[in-house]
Design a protein around this motif. Structure first.
Motif, PDB file in Angstrom:
ATOM      1  N   SER A 108       0.917  -1.383   0.138  1.00 47.02           N
ATOM      2  CA  SER A 108      -0.177  -0.109  -0.546  1.00 47.02           C
ATOM      3  C   SER A 108       1.389   1.347   0.106  1.00 47.02           C
ATOM      4  CB  SER A 108      -0.514  -0.318   0.927  1.00 47.02           C
ATOM      5  OG  SER A 108      -1.789  -1.351   1.147  1.00 47.02           O
ATOM      6  N   LEU A 109       2.107   0.890   0.643  1.00 46.83           N
ATOM      7  CA  LEU A 109       2.753   2.377   0.882  1.00 46.83           C
ATOM      8  C   LEU A 109       3.396   2.537  -0.255  1.00 46.83           C
ATOM      9  CD1 LEU A 109       3.785   2.148   4.928  1.00 46.83           C
ATOM     10  CD2 LEU A 109       2.050   3.567   3.142  1.00 46.83           C
ATOM     11  N   ILE A 110       3.847   1.463  -0.668  1.00 46.00           N
ATOM     12  CA  ILE A 110       4.628   1.404  -2.235  1.00 46.00           C
ATOM     13  C   ILE A 110       3.371   2.349  -3.284  1.00 46.00           C
ATOM     14  CG2 ILE A 110       5.592   0.756  -4.061  1.00 46.00           C
ATOM     15  CD1 ILE A 110       6.443  -1.911  -2.341  1.00 46.00           C
ATOM     16  N   ALA A 111       2.027   1.974  -3.439  1.00 47.62           N
ATOM     17  CA  ALA A 111       1.425   2.433  -3.676  1.00 47.62           C
ATOM     18  C   ALA A 111       1.069   3.589  -3.892  1.00 47.62           C
ATOM     19  CB  ALA A 111       0.113   1.589  -4.164  1.00 47.62           C
ATOM     20  N   MET A 112       1.290   4.214  -3.040  1.00 51.11           N
ATOM     21  CA  MET A 112       1.108   5.906  -2.376  1.00 51.11           C
ATOM     22  C   MET A 112       2.892   6.562  -2.314  1.00 51.11           C
ATOM     23  SD  MET A 112      -1.685   5.870  -2.442  1.00 51.11           S
ATOM     24  CE  MET A 112      -1.968   7.302  -2.512  1.00 51.11           C
ATOM     25  N   ASN A 113       3.792   5.746  -2.847  1.00 56.41           N
ATOM     26  CA  ASN A 113       4.793   6.812  -3.496  1.00 56.41           C
ATOM     27  C   ASN A 113       5.413   7.521  -2.074  1.00 56.41           C
ATOM     28  OD1 ASN A 113       4.908   7.044  -6.262  1.00 56.41           O
ATOM     29  ND2 ASN A 113       4.980   9.342  -6.241  1.00 56.41           N
ATOM     30  N   VAL A 114       5.307   6.069  -1.105  1.00 62.06           N
ATOM     31  CA  VAL A 114       5.977   5.969   0.700  1.00 62.06           C
ATOM     32  C   VAL A 114       7.592   5.118  -0.355  1.00 62.06           C
ATOM     33  CG1 VAL A 114       6.687   4.857   2.333  1.00 62.06           C
ATOM     34  CG2 VAL A 114       4.234   6.621   1.690  1.00 62.06           C
ATOM     35  N   ASP A 115       8.608   6.146  -0.325  1.00 61.03           N
ATOM     36  CA  ASP A 115       9.592   6.111  -0.638  1.00 61.03           C
ATOM     37  C   ASP A 115      10.778   4.315   0.448  1.00 61.03           C
ATOM     38  OD1 ASP A 115      11.975   5.549  -1.586  1.00 61.03           O
ATOM     39  OD2 ASP A 115      13.012   6.869  -0.726  1.00 61.03           O
ATOM     40  N   VAL A 116       9.871   3.263   0.067  1.00 55.80           N
ATOM     41  CA  VAL A 116      10.088   2.237   1.277  1.00 55.80           C
ATOM     42  C   VAL A 116      11.875   1.678   0.384  1.00 55.80           C
ATOM     43  CG1 VAL A 116       9.361  -0.235   2.099  1.00 55.80           C
ATOM     44  CG2 VAL A 116       7.856   1.791   1.452  1.00 55.80           C
ATOM     45  N   LYS A 117      12.252   1.607   1.196  1.00 58.25           N
ATOM     46  CA  LYS A 117      13.957   0.620   0.996  1.00 58.25           C
ATOM     47  C   LYS A 117      14.322  -0.336   1.105  1.00 58.25           C
ATOM     48  CE  LYS A 117      15.637   4.713  -0.704  1.00 58.25           C
ATOM     49  NZ  LYS A 117      15.199   4.932  -2.573  1.00 58.25           N
ATOM     50  N   LYS A 118      13.386  -0.924   2.631  1.00 63.60           N
ATOM     51  CA  LYS A 118      13.489  -2.406   2.690  1.00 63.60           C
ATOM     52  C   LYS A 118      12.536  -2.606   3.530  1.00 63.60           C
ATOM     53  CE  LYS A 118      18.295  -1.833   3.640  1.00 63.60           C
ATOM     54  NZ  LYS A 118      19.459  -1.266   4.289  1.00 63.60           N
ATOM     55  N   VAL A 119      12.773  -3.771   4.028  1.00 64.47           N
ATOM     56  CA  VAL A 119      11.473  -5.249   5.192  1.00 64.47           C
ATOM     57  C   VAL A 119      13.500  -5.964   5.939  1.00 64.47           C
ATOM     58  CG1 VAL A 119      10.209  -6.095   4.971  1.00 64.47           C
ATOM     59  CG2 VAL A 119       9.552  -4.762   3.620  1.00 64.47           C
ATOM     60  N   PHE A 120      12.196  -5.601   6.887  1.00 60.94           N
ATOM     61  CA  PHE A 120      12.832  -6.079   7.990  1.00 60.94           C
ATOM     62  C   PHE A 120      12.346  -7.659   8.838  1.00 60.94           C
ATOM     63  CE2 PHE A 120      15.549  -2.294   7.884  1.00 60.94           C
ATOM     64  CZ  PHE A 120      16.487  -2.737   8.587  1.00 60.94           C
ATOM     65  N   ALA A 121      12.456  -8.738   8.666  1.00 58.62           N
ATOM     66  CA  ALA A 121      11.640  -9.735   8.927  1.00 58.62           C
ATOM     67  C   ALA A 121      11.824 -10.521  10.196  1.00 58.62           C
ATOM     68  CB  ALA A 121      11.402 -10.648   7.948  1.00 58.62           C
ATOM     69  N   PRO A 122      10.420 -10.078  10.582  1.00 55.63           N
ATOM     70  CA  PRO A 122      10.308 -11.213  12.157  1.00 55.63           C
ATOM     71  C   PRO A 122      10.558 -12.819  11.918  1.00 55.63           C
ATOM     72  CG  PRO A 122       8.583 -10.669  11.912  1.00 55.63           C
ATOM     73  CD  PRO A 122       9.157 -10.121  10.603  1.00 55.63           C
ATOM     74  N   GLU A 123      10.682 -13.410  13.116  1.00 56.10           N
ATOM     75  CA  GLU A 123      10.268 -14.883  12.916  1.00 56.10           C
ATOM     76  C   GLU A 123       9.031 -14.730  12.304  1.00 56.10           C
ATOM     77  OE1 GLU A 123       9.578 -18.680  16.446  1.00 56.10           O
ATOM     78  OE2 GLU A 123       9.463 -16.894  16.929  1.00 56.10           O
ATOM     79  N   HIS A 124       9.282 -16.460  11.212  1.00 56.25           N
ATOM     80  CA  HIS A 124       7.675 -16.727  10.758  1.00 56.25           C
ATOM     81  C   HIS A 124       8.168 -16.192   9.226  1.00 56.25           C
ATOM     82  CE1 HIS A 124       6.642 -18.798  13.801  1.00 56.25           C
ATOM     83  NE2 HIS A 124       6.368 -17.544  14.544  1.00 56.25           N
ATOM     84  N   GLY A 125       8.945 -14.758   9.158  1.00 58.08           N
ATOM     85  CA  GLY A 125       9.615 -14.623   7.790  1.00 58.08           C
ATOM     86  C   GLY A 125       7.977 -13.284   7.819  1.00 58.08           C
ATOM     87  N   PHE A 126       8.409 -13.049   6.515  1.00 58.11           N
ATOM     88  CA  PHE A 126       7.468 -11.233   5.961  1.00 58.11           C
ATOM     89  C   PHE A 126       6.397 -11.342   5.683  1.00 58.11           C
ATOM     90  CE2 PHE A 126       6.925  -8.534   1.975  1.00 58.11           C
ATOM     91  CZ  PHE A 126       6.656  -8.183   3.401  1.00 58.11           C
ATOM     92  N   ARG A 127       6.185 -12.503   4.673  1.00 59.52           N
ATOM     93  CA  ARG A 127       5.087 -13.553   4.846  1.00 59.52           C
ATOM     94  C   ARG A 127       4.156 -14.785   5.576  1.00 59.52           C
ATOM     95  NH1 ARG A 127       3.194  -9.801   1.007  1.00 59.52           N
ATOM     96  NH2 ARG A 127       4.290  -8.999  -0.553  1.00 59.52           N
ATOM     97  N   GLY A 128       5.074 -14.860   6.472  1.00 59.24           N
ATOM     98  CA  GLY A 128       4.826 -15.687   7.463  1.00 59.24           C
ATOM     99  C   GLY A 128       4.312 -17.531   7.764  1.00 59.24           C
ATOM    100  N   VAL A 129       5.571 -17.529   6.590  1.00 58.59           N
ATOM    101  CA  VAL A 129       5.373 -19.129   6.297  1.00 58.59           C
ATOM    102  C   VAL A 129       6.259 -20.025   7.056  1.00 58.59           C
ATOM    103  CG1 VAL A 129       3.729 -18.014   4.396  1.00 58.59           C
ATOM    104  CG2 VAL A 129       6.490 -19.050   4.477  1.00 58.59           C
ATOM    105  N   ALA A 130       7.522 -19.224   7.604  1.00 61.88           N
ATOM    106  CA  ALA A 130       8.486 -20.525   7.640  1.00 61.88           C
ATOM    107  C   ALA A 130       8.104 -21.173   9.637  1.00 61.88           C
ATOM    108  CB  ALA A 130       9.727 -19.103   8.849  1.00 61.88           C
ATOM    109  N   ASP A 131       8.474 -22.165   9.876  1.00 62.66           N
ATOM    110  CA  ASP A 131       8.347 -22.839  11.282  1.00 62.66           C
ATOM    111  C   ASP A 131       8.630 -21.656  12.395  1.00 62.66           C
ATOM    112  OD1 ASP A 131       7.596 -24.395  12.174  1.00 62.66           O
ATOM    113  OD2 ASP A 131       8.644 -26.097  11.609  1.00 62.66           O
ATOM    114  N   ALA A 132       7.635 -22.179  13.159  1.00 56.36           N
ATOM    115  CA  ALA A 132       8.890 -21.717  14.448  1.00 56.36           C
ATOM    116  C   ALA A 132      10.482 -21.592  14.649  1.00 56.36           C
ATOM    117  CB  ALA A 132       7.792 -22.449  15.858  1.00 56.36           C
TER     118      ALA A 132
END
Length: 434
Positions: A108-132
Motif C-alpha cells: 500500500s505504501l509503495i503504491a502511494m509513493n512512499v519511499d520504502v527502501k527495505k523490509v525487516f522480517a521477524p520470526e516466521h518471515g515477511f509473509r509468515g510461512v516459516a516454521d517456529a
C-alpha cells in the motif's frame, strides 16, 4: 489534496485508482509496481479464508488504517518497515456478507509513493510461512523487489549497515500478548538499534487478543533470552504500542538509551474488548481458541508433551505417546505439515486432551501442566519432564521447583501476587487504552 482524500476514505480507494498515480520509488521497476497492483486487487477479490465478519470489532480502527495520522511523517523520508503477513490496511467491501478486505502495508505504501527502501522480517518471515524456530534468510520480495533483512536467527538486531540510508522505521506486527512470543523481542532490538543510529521508530498499534488480563511469574534477569527479555509476567496485558512505551520508559535498552518513538493508536479499543484476529499471527496459531490457550500451553514446549504442532489443532491439543495406558480421553498423531516441518512425536499416536472446546481463559491454566508432570512420574522414562527451555519460557526456575515439590495451582499463584502487583503499577504508566 492527498491528505484530504485520506481524511474521508481509507487508503484503498486511491490504490484502486493507482493508474492515475505516478510511481517513482528509486530503482523499483514498473513490473514491481504492476505486481503490487495485481496483489492488491487479488486480495480484494480473494476467498474469505482469512477474513472475519465486520460485525466483530467493526468499530475498531487499527493504527495502520489511520493513514491521515502518519503519512505526513513519511513525506520525504527513506523508510524501512518491520512487517509480516499481519501488517495490513483494512477496507470494507459490501456484498451479501460483509467481510474485511485488506492490502499489505508495504504494498500500500509503495503504491502511494512512499519511499520504502527495505523490509525487516521477524520470526516466521515477511509473509509468515516459516516454521517456529526456523532460520529466516535474507532475500528479495518477489512482489515488490524490496530487499528483505531477516531479524531472526543470528541477526536479531539490525546492524548499523542495514539501517544506513534510512530516515525512519515503521514497526507494524500483530502481537498476542505473551512474553515468549518473540515479536516483542524483535521490537526491543529494533528500538535499540534505531536509538543508537538516531532513527525514529513509528509503531502502528493493533489490539492485543490476550490484553484482558495479566498473569504468571515475573521474568528474572538470570533467565533473559529471546523468548523473554524483560521483567514482566508471562501475560503482559499490553498492546505492542504500549509495550514500546514501557521499553523506552523503563530504560530497558542497552545503557538506558531511548529511541524517538511515535505510536499511532487504535480507535475504539479497550483492554476488555474481545478481539478476533482476522489474519493468523503465525503458522501454529490458526484461530482464536489457539491464541487464547497459547500462554498456558506454550510451557509444554519445554517438556516432552506435544501441543499439536503437525495437526490441524495446534495449541488446542496436548499429549504424548508415553500416556497410552494413562486413561486420557483423546488421541492425535502429529505429522509434517506446512507449519511444522519437524513436529514433536512425528508419526506417533499421542494421548491427552482436546481443548478446542474449552472455555475462554482469563488467566493461565496450570492444572494441565501439573497433571501431565504427575502422570509422567509414574512411568519408567529416562526422558526428563522439564528441559532447560522450560526455565526460559517460565523466566524463572521457581515454577519447575514448585511443581516438582507438589505445590497446587493455588499455592503457585499466591507466589506470583507480589510481582504482579508491582508490575500492574508500572504497566499503568504506559497504557494508551482503558
Amino acid at each position: 489534496m492527498l491528505l484530504k482524500v485520506f481524511k474521508n476514505t481509507v487508503l484503498f480507494s486511491i490504490i484502486i485508482s493507482i493508474s492515475l498515480v505516478t510511481f517513482s520509488c528509486g530503482q523499483r521497476t514498473e513490473q514491481a509496481r504492476k505486481n503490487v497492483l495485481k496483489d492488491t486487487l487479488a486480495l480484494n477479490d480473494a476467498p474469505s479464508t482469512n477474513r472475519t465478519l465486520l460485525s466483530e470489532n467493526k468499530n475498531l480502527n487499527v493504527g495502520a488504517n489511520k493513514t491521515q495520522d502518519y503519512l505526513p511523517l513519511l513525506q520525504g523520508k527513506r523508510v524501512g518497515i518491520v512487517a509480516n503477513q499481519t501488517s495490513v490496511i483494512f477496507k470494507t467491501k459490501r456484498s451479501k456478507a460483509s467481510f474485511l478486505n485488506y492490502t499489505h502495508l508495504v504494498d500500500s505504501l509503495i503504491a502511494m509513493n512512499v519511499d520504502v527502501k527495505k523490509v525487516f522480517a521477524p520470526e516466521h518471515g515477511f509473509r509468515g510461512v516459516a516454521d517456529a524456530g526456523e532460520v529466516v534468510k535474507d532475500g528479495l520480495d518477489t512482489k515488490t523487489g524490496l530487499p528483505i533483512i531477516s531479524l531472526y536467527g543470528k541477526n536479531k538486531k539490525p546492524t548499523a549497515e542495514q539501517l544506513k540510508g534510512l530516515d525512519l522505521i515503521i514497526f507494524d506486527i500483530q502481537d498476542v500478548g505473551a512474553r515468549f512470543y518473540t515479536y516483542i523481542s524483535s521490537l526491543h532490538y529494533v528500538m535499540e538499534a534505531c536509538a543508537e543510529q538516531n532513527i525514529p521508530v513509528l509503531v502502528l498499534d493493533r489490539p492485543n487478543p490476550n490484553g484482558h488480563y495479566i498473569d504468571g511469574p515475573i521474568l528474572e534477569k538470570a533467565h533473559k533470552s529471546f523468548v523473554g527479555m524483560h521483567p514482566i509476567p508471562v501475560v503482559h496485558g499490553m498492546t505492542i504500542g504500549e509495550y514500546a512505551q514501557m521499553i523506552n520508559g523503563e530504560h530497558w535498552l542497552t545503557n538506558g538509551i531511548q529511541c524517538q518513538l511515535t505510536v499511532i493508536t487504535v480507535d475504539h479499543y479497550n483492554h476488555q474488548l474481545p478481539y478476533k484476529l482476522p489474519i493468523n499471527p503465525s503458522p501454529n496459531l490458526p484461530n482464536a481458541k489457539a491464541i487464547n490457550l497459547y500462554p498456558s500451553l506454550c510451557f509444554f514446549e519445554g517438556t516432552p508433551i506435544s501441543v499439536g504442532r503437525g495437526t490441524n489443532k495446534q495449541f488446542q491439543v496436548i499429549g504424548s505417546p508415553k500416556f497410552k495406558n494413562e486413561g486420557f480421553p483423546f488421541q492425535f498423531t502429529p505429522t509434517t505439515n506446512a507449519g511444522a516441518k519437524y513436529p514433536k512425536h512425528d508419526g506417533e499416536i499421542c494421548y491427552g486432551y482436546d481443548l478446542s472446546e474449552y472455555k475462554t481463559l482469563d488467566g493461565l491454566n496450570l492444572e494441565w501442566l501439573i497433571d501431565f508432570y504427575n502422570k509422567s512420574q509414574t512411568l519408567n522414562s529416562e526422558t526428563p519432564f522439564f528441559t532447560d527451555f522450560f526455565t526460559l519460557l517460565a523466566g524463572t526456575q521457581s515454577l519447575e521447583k514448585q511443581i516438582v515439590a507438589g505445590w497446587s495451582e493455588k499455592e503457585i499463584r499466591a507466589s506470583w501476587e507480589a510481582g504482579l502487583t508491582a508490575y500492574s503499577k508500572t504497566r499503568a504508566q504506559y497504557l494508551l487504552y482503558p
